[in-house]
Write a protein that holds these residues in place. Structure first.
Motif: not given
Length: 62
Positions: A13, A28, A38, A45, A47, A49, A51-52
């Motif tokens: 993360c 995800g 994510y 992926p 990765m 923040v 876009e989370s």
């Protein structure tokens, strides 16, 4: 393209540096500590923040 299992072992993360778990549909990656997902787009992926997606919102959109 499916997520590579070896790559999943290396990813962390970006916010808390904790481990990630693939979502059941493998669309995800879940960080249980931050309670965010994510997204995985075209097997890659995202990765970032910003876009989370909150875990509750991710589950609600399915």
């Amino acid at each position: 393209m499916p997520l590579d299992e070896e790559m999943l072992k290396l990813l962390a993360c970006p916010k808390c540096k904790g481990g990630l778990l693939p979502c059941p549909d493998r669309d995800g990656l879940l960080c249980a500590a931050c309670e965010v997902v994510y997204p995985v787009r075209d097997g890659i992926p995202v990765m970032l923040v910003e876009e989370s997606v909150p875990e509750a919102q991710w589950q609600g959109s399915r």
